[in-house]
Write a protein that holds these residues in place. Structure first.
Motif, PDB file in Angstrom:
ATOM      1  N   ASP A 134       0.935  -1.003  -0.178  1.00 24.17           N
ATOM      2  CA  ASP A 134       0.138  -0.020  -0.682  1.00 24.17           C
ATOM      3  C   ASP A 134       0.545   1.638   0.003  1.00 24.17           C
ATOM      4  O   ASP A 134      -0.013   2.098  -0.845  1.00 24.17           O
ATOM      5  N   ALA A 135       2.059   1.333   0.783  1.00 21.91           N
ATOM      6  CA  ALA A 135       2.887   2.509   0.834  1.00 21.91           C
ATOM      7  C   ALA A 135       4.258   1.743  -0.949  1.00 21.91           C
ATOM      8  O   ALA A 135       5.018   2.951  -1.271  1.00 21.91           O
ATOM      9  N   GLY A 136       3.547   1.933  -1.396  1.00 18.15           N
ATOM     10  CA  GLY A 136       3.910   1.587  -3.372  1.00 18.15           C
ATOM     11  C   GLY A 136       5.146   0.544  -3.019  1.00 18.15           C
ATOM     12  O   GLY A 136       6.470   0.140  -3.867  1.00 18.15           O
ATOM     13  N   TRP A 137       5.215  -0.495  -2.204  1.00 18.19           N
ATOM     14  CA  TRP A 137       6.912  -1.626  -2.537  1.00 18.19           C
ATOM     15  C   TRP A 137       6.579  -2.630  -3.632  1.00 18.19           C
ATOM     16  O   TRP A 137       5.047  -3.189  -3.542  1.00 18.19           O
ATOM     17  N   LYS A 138       7.570  -3.017  -4.555  1.00 23.91           N
ATOM     18  CA  LYS A 138       7.415  -3.297  -4.932  1.00 23.91           C
ATOM     19  C   LYS A 138       7.031  -5.336  -4.248  1.00 23.91           C
ATOM     20  O   LYS A 138       7.851  -5.072  -3.944  1.00 23.91           O
ATOM     21  N   GLU A 139       7.335  -5.724  -4.868  1.00 21.53           N
ATOM     22  CA  GLU A 139       7.058  -6.963  -4.654  1.00 21.53           C
ATOM     23  C   GLU A 139       8.497  -7.727  -4.120  1.00 21.53           C
ATOM     24  O   GLU A 139       8.979  -7.989  -3.357  1.00 21.53           O
ATOM     25  N   GLU A 140       9.234  -6.930  -5.493  1.00 26.71           N
ATOM     26  CA  GLU A 140      10.950  -7.398  -5.079  1.00 26.71           C
ATOM     27  C   GLU A 140      11.067  -6.709  -4.644  1.00 26.71           C
ATOM     28  O   GLU A 140      12.251  -7.456  -3.141  1.00 26.71           O
ATOM     29  N   GLN A 141      11.134  -5.794  -3.936  1.00 26.26           N
ATOM     30  CA  GLN A 141      11.489  -4.375  -2.551  1.00 26.26           C
ATOM     31  C   GLN A 141      11.394  -4.974  -1.287  1.00 26.26           C
ATOM     32  O   GLN A 141      12.324  -5.348  -0.757  1.00 26.26           O
TER      33      GLN A 141
END
Length: 67
Positions: free
Chosen positions: A24-31
């Motif tokens: 929800d904070a904009g993190w991608k799965e890879e991150q």
């Protein structure tokens, strides 16, 4: 950083909701995966160093970033 602390102290308490907050904070799965991997590796290296009695280098107190 709250998630990293959670993983460091009590990874077994991590929930789907915790990970969703990162998404929800904009993190991608890879991150998210990378944050977990780096946190786990850091803990691993510290435990190995402690087990072998390797003394802390304390570079910050010496005003150094590297040896």
């Amino acid at each position: 950083m709250e998630y990293v602390e959670l993983i460091t102290r009590t990874a077994y308490r991590s929930t789907v909701e915790d990970v969703q907050k990162l998404r929800d904070a904009g993190w991608k799965e890879e991150q998210i995966a990378e944050a977990v991997y780096i946190t786990a590796l850091f803990a691993f290296f510290n435990r190995v160093a402690d087990a072998f009695g390797i003394p802390a280098q304390d570079y910050l107190a010496q005003g150094k970033v590297t040896p």
